[in-house]
Design an enzyme around this catalytic site. Structure first.
Site, short mmCIF file in Angstrom:
data_model
loop_
_atom_site.label_atom_id
_atom_site.label_comp_id
_atom_site.label_asym_id
_atom_site.label_seq_id
_atom_site.Cartn_x
_atom_site.Cartn_y
_atom_site.Cartn_z
N ASP A 107 -5.81 -5.31 2.13
CA ASP A 107 -5.84 -6.23 0.98
C ASP A 107 -5.30 -7.61 1.32
O ASP A 107 -5.94 -8.63 1.06
CB ASP A 107 -5.02 -5.65 -0.18
CG ASP A 107 -5.64 -4.38 -0.76
OD1 ASP A 107 -6.85 -4.38 -1.00
OD2 ASP A 107 -4.89 -3.40 -0.97
N ARG B 126 9.32 -3.46 -4.10
CA ARG B 126 8.62 -4.60 -4.70
C ARG B 126 9.53 -5.69 -5.25
O ARG B 126 9.27 -6.88 -5.05
CB ARG B 126 7.63 -4.13 -5.78
CG ARG B 126 6.44 -3.35 -5.22
CD ARG B 126 5.75 -4.11 -4.12
NE ARG B 126 4.52 -3.50 -3.67
CZ ARG B 126 4.33 -2.93 -2.49
NH1 ARG B 126 5.31 -2.86 -1.62
NH2 ARG B 126 3.15 -2.44 -2.14
N ASP C 254 1.89 -1.97 -8.56
CA ASP C 254 2.56 -3.00 -7.77
C ASP C 254 2.38 -4.40 -8.36
O ASP C 254 3.30 -5.22 -8.32
CB ASP C 254 2.09 -2.95 -6.31
CG ASP C 254 2.59 -1.68 -5.61
OD1 ASP C 254 3.68 -1.22 -5.97
OD2 ASP C 254 1.88 -1.17 -4.73
N SER D 250 -5.07 3.86 1.05
CA SER D 250 -4.19 2.71 0.88
C SER D 250 -2.79 3.17 1.23
O SER D 250 -2.30 4.18 0.71
CB SER D 250 -4.26 2.21 -0.56
OG SER D 250 -3.24 1.26 -0.76
N1 ARG Z 1 1.90 5.09 -6.68
C1 ARG Z 1 3.06 4.65 -5.98
C2 ARG Z 1 3.77 3.60 -6.78
O1 ARG Z 1 3.21 3.07 -7.69
C3 ARG Z 1 2.73 4.17 -4.58
C4 ARG Z 1 1.89 2.96 -4.53
C5 ARG Z 1 1.52 2.64 -3.14
N2 ARG Z 1 1.10 1.26 -3.05
C6 ARG Z 1 0.16 0.85 -2.24
N3 ARG Z 1 -0.14 -0.41 -2.27
N4 ARG Z 1 -0.45 1.68 -1.45
O2 ARG Z 1 4.88 3.31 -6.53
#
Ligand code: ARG
Length: 388
Positions: A13, A92, A121, A171
């Site tokens: 991304d 984050r 995120d 991802s």
């Molecule tokens: N679902 C998890 C969360 O919201 C992990 C997200 C992983 N993020 C990513 N960009 N692959 O914290």
């Protein structure tokens, strides 16, 4: 050309974003890459410049992440929906903090990230940035242009970016507290994860036949030593990732509820988090009185939810931290943990603040408990139901 500061992880991304911000937004891209664990900053910096960033900044923030984000969370100690130790979610706000700091320092008016319009995120970053720097513009190309992973892979190929190794589009997000994997074949809820999807942990069948025993010391709800040796937060977590991973501990398969309520399946590998939260809980069991322990579980639920929901830089979080700092003052001592073929068992616990009294608890002849008090207590306690 307007300048933009992009949070760059080196993944699909954000790599695509470098090009898109130039091509479609006509912006001059500066990148910021942080190491929250297991990231090769030099490599990512090279990549950013190669993909077209004008300048690429990197910063080592592992210690700050461990000490100021992970450890306070351990005091709360509860997983999101009792399964997810929040590795991505805890990282984050720290990323947002440095985006804001660097944007200010460099005099850049806009920050960018590679989040989609679906996940959590974007919420965590946008709200944190909005709280810390209300005037800053936020650009999110993947969200705004409504891109999907297939389109991005194709775009990356066309631009000779090196993503051929990303099989069927998982991802991935990784930091010292855990590895998060979503998308691809696990979107089929009936599909068992493939062995090659795990990188940090052995499958239980491949783990050693002999168990390992480890001892973890805590002070004020925070881990300080492993097998009697003091370690920095980062070293401790890293060691436990290694030991736990070798014994197949820390694999999590979770169909979780996103902030908006959308259900998504995620695979996590979090050996250190699994071990530390279990050890911490074992010490809470002996050091917190019944009422304090019960009430604290609700605070911990709220804390995990708040971290997940991206509300890290709020007064509410400060209030919860203040409660936990007080609640955890006596959560100290040692937990003994056995790891064996994917299983974690607490096999010992001791604390200078232990509330456990063997002579009161025992059913042997050393018993000091006043059995004669029980009848009267039960009569008064049951009065409202028995009426006499
Ligand atoms: N679902 C998890 C969360 O919201 C992990 C997200 C992983 N993020 C990513 N960009 N692959 O914290």
């Amino acid at each position: 050309m307007k300048k933009v500061l992009l949070s760059f992880s080196g993944g699909l991304d954000t790599s695509v974003c470098i090009k898109l911000l130039r091509e479609k937004y006509d912006m001059d891209v500066t990148t910021l890459t942080l190491n929250l664990g297991y990231i090769d900053l030099e490599k990512e910096k090279k990549k950013a410049l190669e993909y077209g960033a004008t300048e690429a900044f990197t910063l080592e923030v592992m210690d700050e992440f461990a000490n100021d984000y992970i450890f306070p969370y351990i005091r709360a100690g509860r997983m999101y929906e009792d399964k997810y130790p929040l590795a991505t979610a805890l990282g984050r706000p720290l990323i947002a903090k440095y985006l804001v700091e660097y944007a200010r320092k460099l005099g850049i008016q806009a920050v960018a990230h590679g989040c989609t319009g679906k996940g959590n995120d974007q919420i965590r970053l946008d709200i944190s940035i909005g709280i810390l720097a209300p005037g800053l513009d936020i650009v999110a190309p993947v969200r705004e242009l409504n891109l999907n992973r297939e389109w991005e892979m194709e775009y990356a190929r066309e631009h000779q970016m090196d993503f051929a190794h990303i099989k069927s589009g998982y991802s991935l997000d990784e930091n010292i507290w855990g590895r998060s994997l979503e998308c691809g074949i696990i979107e089929d809820l009936w599909q068992e994860p493939l062995p090659e999807m795990f990188k940090w942990t052995k499958g239980p069948a491949d783990a050693p036949d002999e168990p390992v025993y480890i001892e973890i010391d805590f002070e004020q709800g925070i881990p300080v030593a492993l097998d009697g040796v003091k370690y920095s937060g980062v070293r401790l977590i890293d060691r436990l990732n290694e030991i736990g991973g070798a014994h197949g501990v820390g694999r999590i398969d979770h169909v979780e509820n996103y902030v908006i309520g959308l259900k998504s399946r995620e695979l996590y590998e979090s050996p250190a988090a699994t071990i530390l939260l279990a050890a911490h809980q074992a010490l809470e069991e002996i050091t917190l009185a019944k009422m304090a322990l019960g009430f604290k579980r609700n605070i911990a639920y709220e804390y995990a939810k708040l971290v997940y929901d991206g509300l890290y830089f709020t007064r509410h979080k400060e209030d919860l931290d203040a409660y936990l700092a007080s609640n955890q003052k006596t959560v100290a001592g040692t937990a003994r943990v056995k790891l064996h073929k994917g299983n974690l068992t607490i096999v010992g616990r001791k604390s200078p603040h232990s509330l456990y009294s063997r002579e009161m608890a025992t059913y042997d002849k050393e018993d000091k408990f006043q059995h004669s008090y029980a009848k009267g207590f039960i009569e008064l306690y049951g009065f409202q139901f028995t009426g006499k």
